[in-house]
Design a protein around this motif. Structure first.
Motif, PDB file in Angstrom:
ATOM      1  N   GLU A 104      -9.651  -3.093   2.356  1.00  0.00           N
ATOM      2  CA  GLU A 104     -10.693  -2.275   1.742  1.00  0.00           C
ATOM      3  C   GLU A 104     -11.343  -1.387   2.808  1.00  0.00           C
TER       4      GLU A 104
ATOM      5  N   THR B 229       0.827  -1.197   0.000  1.00  0.00           N
ATOM      6  CA  THR B 229       0.000   0.000   0.000  1.00  0.00           C
ATOM      7  C   THR B 229       0.868   1.256   0.000  1.00  0.00           C
TER       8      THR B 229
ATOM      9  N   SER C 153      -6.454   4.381  -4.705  1.00  0.00           N
ATOM     10  CA  SER C 153      -7.588   3.602  -4.190  1.00  0.00           C
ATOM     11  C   SER C 153      -8.686   4.517  -3.654  1.00  0.00           C
TER      12      SER C 153
END
Lengths: 355, 355
Positions: free
Chosen positions: A76, A11, A19
């Motif tokens: 998420e 990430t 994202s």
């Protein structure tokens, strides 16, 4: 910001930004397509545009807090919580721009100015302000909706929600104090720093880190380290913002460098200048700051006094000291090395940025 | 409203109002005492004052929906959810009053006018508007906080939250359409009814009932009965409001009966009058409605045209038809007799009120 040093596992900062931006874009497309009231599609449309071009600093900090506290990569959940904060930030900026009479934001006309253009005649300005109040309200509503769609466990939600609620109140109360001081600059440096603490340090840095960390189940020790890092850094961030508000280049900041002066924002920079000014300089500052028709030449005079009184240099020094204090707070912090590096990078970039 | 017929077991209407009002008072006292920023105590203070004197129709409907769907009496949960809606309503009214340039609310100066008085000089008006935007934002934040403090079970929360979120969007989008039509009245009766449906029928009647019912675990059948009852009633409520906005006595409505005309609100009453007006009457209506300095004599002229064109009578008829349609929707509804009586009473009072 290099992707390399901010690489929080898979990430990375760039990926986090992407994202979050993708999530928000999808969310607003859905809002346009399944509109409650199709006649009002202009609102999600403007909001979608508004959300492109932000620095996404709060989402980045949320993900950093999460990773530092041991959260799993590629979650998420944390992306959605981060997106919810970015949507909330859109709300805050849209309302702030009304209060500050701002003309430009992220290189485009502010929301109330764009909406004014939808109406003709003498009521156009008032319509733009009213519709932008509603657009902000809608962004707040949708930020809450995104938060609830993130499928947090009851334990996660119970840890995160009180921090989010506190953050909302803090930024509103900080903005209220800011507004109260605007148009009537004083040499009260302390009270300008209180405003920075609530409006920026807690809102922009501390709370996003806390929210990410709370989501990962962090304890009080972690929260305290984040506070020690965030408060000086957030103050430095605001002090940098104050300088950019007067010295920045609109092409990179996306905002006019006359707005703060015209509206008479009571920044630490202004308070320091008033404190050190001789009577002539003070009179001139009071005349120029808060004058809605201040032009470039007037702004130059103000900048000259900021230099002569040493206020500008003092602010640079304050930024440097706070930057150092912030980075020192990370010494010995029980975070993964990658998180420490990310926080160090963020501190450097937030205080040395030009936009 | 008599206490007797509204007696929902021990939770009578008067008791519901008292419980909700007490909860809100306690909540705001706590906000003042444990203030995040004591310098900003003015905001919870104004809000506490603002919250006294409301009709509390949404909380009453929430409790009615809950009881009708079989919720247990004397529930602290439903009182808190109802209080959260009343706090949200304070948010909506504070922002609406800014958009509508309203001067009076609940017999007192509107929030933006009260806050203007805190500042001196030429910036006072702008300060009042900005601070009232923030006060509204804070009320929204606190309404969400109250909702989350209600200790709902995860199942309850998952049933209630989507309805609340929908309600928030609906009222904002309805208000946006209303604002877009304001200042430019047309004879498009249908579009004024669309605004009423979102801004009032769904927001004021349908959603509060749905929220109470969802909290009690009601199914789709119950929700549909409430919709069939609520939409005509809510439209009638708004039509009554439109009449009170022009014919009401400020001593009982707490609002000036010149505000709607001065701002040029595009009500169904106005649209009907324009539709039936001869060219002379239409020209006069366009001249007078939306004129910010309209006086009592001008308002009398408008009222005369509302009578001559039959618009006033038509609105009264529409209210009566909708009232009947609403009450008929209760025929055979699977609710306890006491809930049916309460809903019948509410319908009568909401459409025949003078304040």
């Amino acid at each position: 910001m290099s992707t390399q040093t901010l690489d929080l596992g898979r990430t990375s900062a760039a990926e986090t930004r992407e994202s979050v931006a993708n999530f928000l874009e999808k969310f607003l497309t859905e809002k346009k397509e399944k509109a409650v009231l199709p006649q009002a599609e202009r609102l999600p449309q403007i909001l979608a545009e508004f959300l492109t071009g932000g620095k996404l600093i709060r989402p980045l900090l949320t993900v950093t807090g999460w990773v530092a506290a041991g959260g799993a990569r590629d979650s998420e959940q944390v992306v959605q919580v981060a997106a919810s904060l970015e949507m909330f930030h859109a709300f805050a900026l849209i309302h702030d721009d009304i209060m500050d009479h701002s003309e430009l934001r992220r290189g485009r006309p502010t929301a109330h100015r764009q909406l004014s253009a939808d109406q003709q005649g003498s009521g156009a300005r008032h319509f733009g302000v009213g519709a932008a109040i509603l657009l902000g309200d809608l962004a707040f509503t949708w930020s809450d909706e995104i938060l609830h769609r993130a499928d947090l466990t009851p334990v996660q939600f119970a840890s995160v929600f009180p921090v989010i609620s506190e953050m909302r109140s803090e930024v509103m109360l900080g903005q209220y104090l800011d507004l109260r001081g605007t148009g009537n600059p004083t040499d009260d440096v302390e009270s300008t720093l209180t405003v920075s603490r609530y409006k920026t340090a807690k809102y922009t840095v501390e709370r996003p880190l806390h929210i990410g960390a709370a989501l990962a189940g962090a304890g009080l020790g972690t929260m305290d380290v984040f506070t020690a890092y965030a408060i000086p850094l957030g103050e430095a961030f605001q002090l940098r913002d104050d300088l950019l508000g007067v010295y920045g280049d609109a092409r990179t900041t996306g905002k006019s460098h006359l707005d703060d002066l015209r509206v008479g924002k009571n920044t630490t920079l202004v308070a320091l200048a008033l404190r050190a000014a001789d009577p002539g300089q003070a009179a001139l500052l009071h005349e120029l700051i808060g004058n809605p028709s201040l032009d470039e030449a007037g702004a130059e005079q103000v900048r000259k006094i900021f230099a002569e009184t040493g206020a500008k240099d003092t602010v640079e020094e304050m930024i440097e000291n706070r930057y150092r204090e912030s980075v020192e707070a990370l010494d010995g912090a029980p975070f993964a090395a990658e998180a420490i590096h990310a926080l160090q990078d963020l501190a450097r970039n937030a205080t040395r940025r030009t936009s």
